[in-house]
Design an enzyme around this catalytic site. Structure first.
Site, PDB file in Angstrom:
ATOM      1  N   HIS A  49     -30.167 -58.402  14.136  1.00 44.36           N
ATOM      2  CA  HIS A  49     -29.770 -57.636  15.329  1.00 44.36           C
ATOM      3  C   HIS A  49     -28.390 -58.073  15.829  1.00 44.36           C
ATOM      4  O   HIS A  49     -28.283 -58.918  16.717  1.00 44.36           O
ATOM      5  CB  HIS A  49     -30.816 -57.822  16.438  1.00 44.36           C
ATOM      6  CG  HIS A  49     -32.114 -57.159  16.121  1.00 44.36           C
ATOM      7  ND1 HIS A  49     -32.355 -55.839  16.413  1.00 44.36           N
ATOM      8  CD2 HIS A  49     -33.226 -57.616  15.498  1.00 44.36           C
ATOM      9  CE1 HIS A  49     -33.562 -55.512  15.989  1.00 44.36           C
ATOM     10  NE2 HIS A  49     -34.118 -56.573  15.434  1.00 44.36           N
TER      11      HIS A  49
ATOM     12  N   CYS B  73     -32.179 -53.476  11.358  1.00 46.64           N
ATOM     13  CA  CYS B  73     -33.553 -53.922  11.123  1.00 46.64           C
ATOM     14  C   CYS B  73     -34.390 -52.789  10.533  1.00 46.64           C
ATOM     15  O   CYS B  73     -34.219 -52.467   9.371  1.00 46.64           O
ATOM     16  CB  CYS B  73     -34.129 -54.501  12.412  1.00 46.64           C
ATOM     17  SG  CYS B  73     -35.383 -55.735  12.092  1.00 46.64           S
TER      18      CYS B  73
ATOM     19  N   GLU C  61     -26.402 -56.558  17.692  1.00 44.84           N
ATOM     20  CA  GLU C  61     -26.143 -56.129  19.085  1.00 44.84           C
ATOM     21  C   GLU C  61     -26.393 -57.260  20.085  1.00 44.84           C
ATOM     22  O   GLU C  61     -25.827 -57.268  21.174  1.00 44.84           O
ATOM     23  CB  GLU C  61     -26.996 -54.900  19.432  1.00 44.84           C
ATOM     24  CG  GLU C  61     -28.499 -55.116  19.609  1.00 44.84           C
ATOM     25  CD  GLU C  61     -29.303 -55.094  18.299  1.00 44.84           C
ATOM     26  OE1 GLU C  61     -28.695 -55.251  17.218  1.00 44.84           O
ATOM     27  OE2 GLU C  61     -30.543 -54.933  18.375  1.00 44.84           O
TER      28      GLU C  61
END
Ligand code: GLN
Length: 569
Positions: free
Chosen positions: A541, A402, A543
Site C-alpha cells: 500500500h 494489493c 498510499e
C-alpha cells in the site's frame, strides 16, 4: 543556541536539536456536540505547527470502541484501516497524523477500549494483580495512563486525541484517565483542547454557542476544564460570540479558536496558525518567548493546491465507493501526486460491481488513468478484472494496489497467458470444489526480518495478515526502478493472499514482468506490463506513506502519466 523554558523551568527545546532534559508536554484533544468535526485533522495540523516552531511531536489516538483494533471492522463502518510500519491496524486518523507531521506512527500510537480491557483481563488471568478486585478505577485507568506515557521522554509534545464525543458511555474511562494523568504530572505539563460546533441559524443569522456551553459543562462534570476551545463554524466567529464563549466556558478569549470550513484540508495548518491556535497552546503552557514558526513548507503545499494548472480525471474502481473514507489515503496520495505535477486530480468513484454484468468500456471512457484499490471478498472482483483489461488494452495508465494487483495478474493469466480458469483462492470457499486455478493463493508462511511467520486456514481473522513494512528488491531497468529512482524499497503490507510465483514464467512470457520481489525472491511484490506506457500493480500500500510535502513516487509518476494521457485525449 536558543533555549526556551516552560513553567516548571525545565529546558524543553534547543533549536539545534541538542539533547533534551525533560518529559513531553501533553495536549489532550477531546470533542463535543457532534462527531466528525475534524478532531483528527485539528490534532494533525497542530502537530505540524508545533514542528514548524522547531519542536518534536508524536500524535496518539485513544478510541473508546470495544473492537481490539479496527482491523476486523468493515470499511463501511469505520473507513480505511491505516497500517503502521510495525504492523498495527489502526484508525484512519493516524494517516492524517503522518501526512501532516511526517512522523511514522507506531503500534503504540493507537489504542481502543477493546485492547485496554483485553490487556487488563490478560494480566488478571496471569495473576498480576495479586488477588485484587479489578475495577475501572484504578486498573483500567492505569492501563490507559501507562499507554499514554509510552515514549514520553522522546518528544517535546505528545498530542493525544480521544475518539468519540464527551458524554459517550464508552469514553468515560479515557476521560477519567486523562484527568488523573494531568494530576500525576507536575502542574502545567498537560493542557486540554476541546473541539465543538457552533451551528449557524439562518433565520436569525446567528452562530449559536449553547451546544458548546453544554459540552464544556459535560466535560467539567467529569473534572476536565478545557484550556483551548476550537469551534467549527461556517464563517468567522464575531467578537461578541467569542467573548460569550470565553465567559461561559471559562477560557481566555484568545483561546477561542475558529475552525472555519476549508476548501482543502492542507490549508488547515496555515488557517489554524492565522487563528492563533499554536500561539494559544504555547501560551497555555506559558512558554515564552515562543519560537518563531517557519511555515514555508505549508505555504508551498497550499500554493500547489490552489494554483494547479489543469486537471486529470482518475477512476477509482472499487467496492466501498459510497464511503470515501474507505479509501482515504489513496485519495490523499492522488492529491499529493497532483501537487507534484501541479494538476488537480479529479477522482471519480466507479462501483466495480456495475460491470460484473455490464461492459466496462462505457464506464471507463474518458478517464486519464484507472486505479484499482485494495479490497476483500469476491464481490466486484470480476468488474475489477475488466477494469484491468480495459486499461491494458486501451493503454490507459493503471495502478493496481494489493487486490488491484492481484486482479491485474488474474486478468493477464486469463486473457494473455491462456490460463482460462485463473482466479484467487480467496474466492474459493468450498473445500474440494475448486472454481479457479489459484494464481493467487493463501499465503501460509513468509519471512519477517529473520524469523518465519506461519498461518493456518481457520486462524483468527484479527491481526493475522502479512502486516506492516517489508522490503522489496526491484529489477534493474524496470519501470518501477525508474519511478523509485533505486532498487531497494520498504513498503507497508496488509494482505492474506499472494500471487503464486510458479506462474511467473508463463506471465512474463505474455509480457507481464515481475519487477519487484521480496528479498528472498519468493513473493512477487510488483508486476508491470512491458508494452504499456504505465501499468503497475503492487502488492503493498504505497498510499500509506505519501505526504503532501513528499508525494509518494508511484503516485507522483502515476499522475504524471495521467497528465500525459490527458494531453493525448
Ligand atoms: N484480499 C486480498 C488479500 O488478502 C487483498 C487485500 C488488500 O487489498 N489489502 O490478499
Amino acid at each position: 543556541m536558543q533555549r526556551f523554558f516552560g513553567t516548571a523551568g525545565q529546558l524543553i527545546l534547543t533549536s539545534h536539536g541538542s539533547s533534551r532534559t525533560n518529559m513531553a508536554r501533553f495536549i489532550f484533544i477531546t470533542g463535543g456536540v457532534v462527531s466528525s468535526l475534524g478532531k483528527g485533522l485539528a490534532s494533525a495540523a497542530l502537530g505540524a505547527l508545533l514542528q514548524a516552531r522547531g519542536y518534536s511531536v508524536r500524535l496518539r489516538k485513544l478510541d473508546p470502541y470495544l473492537n481490539v483494533d479496527p482491523g476486523t471492522m468493515s470499511p463501511f463502518e469505520h473507513g480505511e484501516v491505516f497500517v503502521t510500519d510495525d504492523g498495527a491496524e489502526t484508525d484512519l486518523d493516524l494517516g492524517h497524523y503522518e501526512r501532516f507531521t511526517g512522523v511514522a506512527a507506531r503500534k503504540t500510537d493507537s489504542v481502543s477500549s477493546g485492547r485496554i480491557y483485553s490487556n487488563v483481563l490478560e494480566k488478571e488471568r496471569r495473576g498480576d494483580y495479586l488477588g485484587k478486585t479489578i475495577q475501572v478505577i484504578p486498573h483500567v485507568t492505569n492501563e490507559i495512563k501507562d499507554f499514554i506515557a509510552i515514549g514520553e521522554d522522546e518528544v517535546d509534545f505528545m498530542l493525544c486525541e480521544i475518539g468519540g464525543t464527551v458524554g459517550d458511555i464508552e469514553g468515560l474511562p479515557f476521560f477519567e484517565a486523562i484527568r488523573q494523568f494531568s494530576q500525576d504530572k507536575p502542574r502545567g505539563q498537560c493542557i486540554f483542547m476541546h473541539l465543538t460546533l457552533l451551528p449557524y441559524i439562518k433565520a436569525s443569522g446567528e452562530l449559536k454557542t449553547k451546544p458548546t456551553q453544554h459540552s464544556v459543562k459535560e466535560l467539567r462534570s467529569i473534572g476536565l476544564a478545557p484550556d483551548i476551545l476550537v469551534c467549527r463554524s461556517e464563517g468567522p466567529i464575531p467578537k461578541k460570540e467569542r467573548e460569550k464563549l470565553a465567559l461561559f466556558c471559562n477560557v481566555r478569549p484568545d483561546s477561542v479558536i475558529a475552525a472555519q470550513d476549508l476548501s482543502t484540508i492542507y490549508d488547515a495548518p496555515l488557517a489554524y496558525h492565522k487563528e492563533g491556535l499554536d500561539q494559544a497552546v504555547l501560551d497555555a503552557f506559558q512558554i515564552s518567548p515562543a519560537p518563531k514558526p517557519d511555515l514555508a513548507k505549508w505555504e508551498d503545499v497550499s500554493d500547489r493546491i490552489h494554483n494547479a494548472e489543469g486537471e486529470v480525471k482518475v477512476a477509482i474502481v472499487g467496492k466501498y465507493t459510497q464511503l470515501e473514507d474507505a479509501y482515504k489515503s489513496i485519495a490523499e496520495a492522488l492529491t499529493h501526486g497532483g501537487m507534484a505535477n501541479r494538476v488537480k486530480v479529479k477522482v471519480e468513484w466507479v462501483d466495480a460491481e456495475v460491470f460484473d454484468t455490464e461492459d466496462a468500456a462505457p464506464h471507463l471512457e474518458g478517464f486519464h488513468a484507472i486505479l484499482v484499490p485494495g479490497g476483500f471478498g469476491e464481490r466486484g472482483t470480476e468488474g475489477k478484472i475488466k477494469a484491468a483489461q480495459y486499461a491494458r488494452e486501451h493503454k490507459v495508465p493503471y495502478l493496481g494496489i494489493c487486490l488491484g494487483m492481484q486482479m491485474a495478474v488474474i486478468e493477464a493469466a486469463r486473457n494473455a497467458a491462456g490460463i482460462a480458469e485463473a482466479g484467487s483462492e480467496e474466492f474459493d470457499h468450498e473445500a474440494g470444489k475448486r472454481r479457479f486455478e489459484p494464481v493467487v493463493y493463501h499465503l501460509k508462511e513468509w519471512v519477517q526480518g529473520n524469523h518465519k511467520v506461519e498461518r493456518k486456514v481457520g486462524d483468527d481473522k484479527g491481526g493475522t495478515m502479512r502486516l506492516g513494512a517489508y522490503n522489496a528488491v526491484l529489477a534493474e531497468g524496470s519501470k518501477v526502478a525508474e519511478v523509485y529512482g533505486g532498487t531497494q524499497i520498504e513498503e507497508r503490507h496488509r494482505h492474506r493472499y499472494e500471487v503464486d510465483i510458479k506462474y511467473r514464467e508463463k506471465l512474463e512470457k505474455a509480457g507481464l514482468n515481475f519487477s519487484g520481489m521480496s528479498p528472498d525472491g519468493r513473493l512477487p511484490e510488483i508486476v508491470e506490463w512491458s508494452d504499456h506506457p504505465w501499468f503497475i500493480g503492487v502488492q503493498y500500500h504505497p498510499e500509506l506513506k505519501s505526504k503532501p510535502f513528499d508525494p509518494h513516487p508511484l503516485f507522483r509518476d502515476f499522475v504524471r502519466a495521467a497528465k500525459d494521457s490527458s494531453r493525448l485525449v
